[in-house]
Design an enzyme around this catalytic site. Structure first.
Site, PDB file in Angstrom:
ATOM      1  N   GLY A   1      49.811  33.327  32.529  1.00  0.00           N
ATOM      2  CA  GLY A   1      50.294  34.677  32.846  1.00  0.00           C
ATOM      3  C   GLY A   1      51.058  35.309  31.703  1.00  0.00           C
ATOM      4  O   GLY A   1      52.036  36.029  31.903  1.00  0.00           O
TER       5      GLY A   1
ATOM      6  N   ASP B   1      38.221  39.107  27.617  1.00  0.00           N
ATOM      7  CA  ASP B   1      38.846  37.781  27.577  1.00  0.00           C
ATOM      8  C   ASP B   1      37.791  36.688  27.700  1.00  0.00           C
ATOM      9  O   ASP B   1      37.792  35.704  26.955  1.00  0.00           O
ATOM     10  CB  ASP B   1      39.858  37.638  28.721  1.00  0.00           C
ATOM     11  CG  ASP B   1      40.951  38.688  28.650  1.00  0.00           C
ATOM     12  OD1 ASP B   1      40.982  39.439  27.661  1.00  0.00           O
ATOM     13  OD2 ASP B   1      41.751  38.765  29.595  1.00  0.00           O
TER      14      ASP B   1
HETATM   15  C1  GLA Z   1      43.230  42.080  30.534  1.00  0.00           C
HETATM   16  C2  GLA Z   1      41.790  42.205  30.989  1.00  0.00           C
HETATM   17  C3  GLA Z   1      40.896  42.590  29.815  1.00  0.00           C
HETATM   18  C4  GLA Z   1      41.427  43.824  29.085  1.00  0.00           C
HETATM   19  C5  GLA Z   1      42.913  43.647  28.775  1.00  0.00           C
HETATM   20  C6  GLA Z   1      43.522  44.901  28.202  1.00  0.00           C
HETATM   21  O1  GLA Z   1      43.392  41.013  29.644  1.00  0.00           O
HETATM   22  O2  GLA Z   1      41.330  40.979  31.539  1.00  0.00           O
HETATM   23  O3  GLA Z   1      39.580  42.812  30.273  1.00  0.00           O
HETATM   24  O4  GLA Z   1      41.187  44.987  29.820  1.00  0.00           O
HETATM   25  O5  GLA Z   1      43.656  43.283  29.925  1.00  0.00           O
HETATM   26  O6  GLA Z   1      42.955  45.191  26.977  1.00  0.00           O
END
Ligand code: GLA
Length: 332
Positions: A100, A146
């Site tokens: 987190g 991500d």
């Molecule tokens: C989180 C989401 C990603 C992206 C970021 C902000 O990590 O999982 O897909 O949108 O926030 O850039």
């Protein structure tokens, strides 16, 4: 059969809140991540985690990942729903990612679990399956940055991802620069509505001026609603900064790259309103240190980590991270 699957976390150098609008992002898969060791057997996935009190016990036939408890098991369940393996398994999860904190700990868990369950497909297919798993598990309409960074990492490189075409272009990190991640001390939670609200605001802006990826500042100026105009301005300016940052890295212009990071943070703070006092103060404190080229919040914001680009050894706190290869599995 016993499988060991490892998936890296990621730090995003620049390009936040652009992936779900088809924009540009520049994450680095890092040398910290999550490892799942799974003995394949039975009709459940049973995983014990060193960081959690209760194990995840997920039925292969489950239908609603979001209803599973304990909460961390939802991410395992989301993956099971996507992969639909014919055989379950019993095993362990170990991670050296802070949970987190904006370093994609949930994406690393999903990607490692999917590979441990013998997911077959390209890194892009793996990432998209795990993005759906994350959405089903958390209810947050996240983008794919991500999961794709974790699946498609390249050692020593950042990844320029065009979220319209999903093309991934490795951008070598210059020698002689440290990428340092520092935790603000504020745990981030995406489960609130703030992320979904921002995404909805981007969609509302796009319904007025067309896809934000193709929009310019002259289009943004036609939006009457001041909040929607600010959200759109962040996305339009951030896409330009990502492209300029990739060029700056290629040209080893670290001062230029650092300045773009600072602009990005200001845009996330004022136009997108996802920063916090703790993040702002940490950025200011890091920028005061000699040898720091730039610093910004990384990931979704609302707490979590700051990433800094610095001369070797200039930052003595946090984690020095290296660009790592993408997720992989092996028989053990
Ligand atoms: C989180 C989401 C990603 C992206 C970021 C902000 O990590 O999982 O897909 O949108 O926030 O850039």
């Amino acid at each position: 059969m016993k499988v060991r699957a490892h998936a890296p976390g990621r730090v995003n150098l620049i390009g936040d809140h652009t992936d779900y609008t088809g924009g540009l992002v520049l994450p680095v898969a890092i040398d910290r991540g999550t490892t799942v060791v799974l003995e394949r057997t039975g009709n459940k996935v049973v995983l014990d985690s060193a960081d959690e009190e209760e194990p995840a016990v997920v039925d292969l036939g489950l239908s609603d990942a979001a209803a599973v408890t304990p909460p961390w098991a939802r991410f395992v369940a989301g993956v099971v729903q996507e992969v639909r393996p014919s055989e379950g398994g019993v095993g362990t999860v170990r991670t050296d990612l802070p949970i987190g904190a904006g370093l994609a700990s949930s994406a690393a868990l999903e990607v490692a679990v999917a590979l441990a369950l013998s997911f077959e497909g390209s890194p892009l297919e793996l990432a998209l399956a795990c993005q759906r798993a994350e959405q089903a598990a958390s209810g947050v309409p996240c983008g794919m940055m991500d999961q794709l960074a974790s699946a498609a990492g390249v050692a020593g490189c950042a990844l320029l991802i065009d979220c319209s075409t999903l093309r991934v272009t490795p951008v070598p990190l210059p020698e002689g620069v440290d990428v340092v991640v520092v935790h603000s001390g504020q745990r981030r939670s995406l489960s609130g509505s703030a992320y979904a609200d921002r995404k909805a605001q981007c969609e509302a802006a796009a319904s007025m001026i067309g896809p934000l990826r193709d929009a310019g500042f002259e289009d943004v100026a036609t939006i009457d609603d001041p909040v929607l105009a600010r959200r759109a301005r962040h996305v339009v300016s951030e896409n330009a900064r990502v492209a300029a940052f990739a060029d700056a890295l290629a040209g080893e212009d670290l001062a230029g790259a650092g300045a773009l990071m600072v602009e990005s943070h200001q845009s996330l703070r004022h136009d997108f309103e996802v920063s916090t006092t703790a993040l702002d103060e940490l950025v200011v404190r890091l920028l005061r240190q000699p040898g720091v080229h730039g610093a910004r919040l990384t990931g979704a914001g609302f707490g979590g980590c700051v990433v800094a680009l610095a001369e070797p050894g200039a930052v003595e706190e946090g984690w020095l991270v290296k660009g790592a290869g993408g997720a992989a599995a092996e028989m053990v």
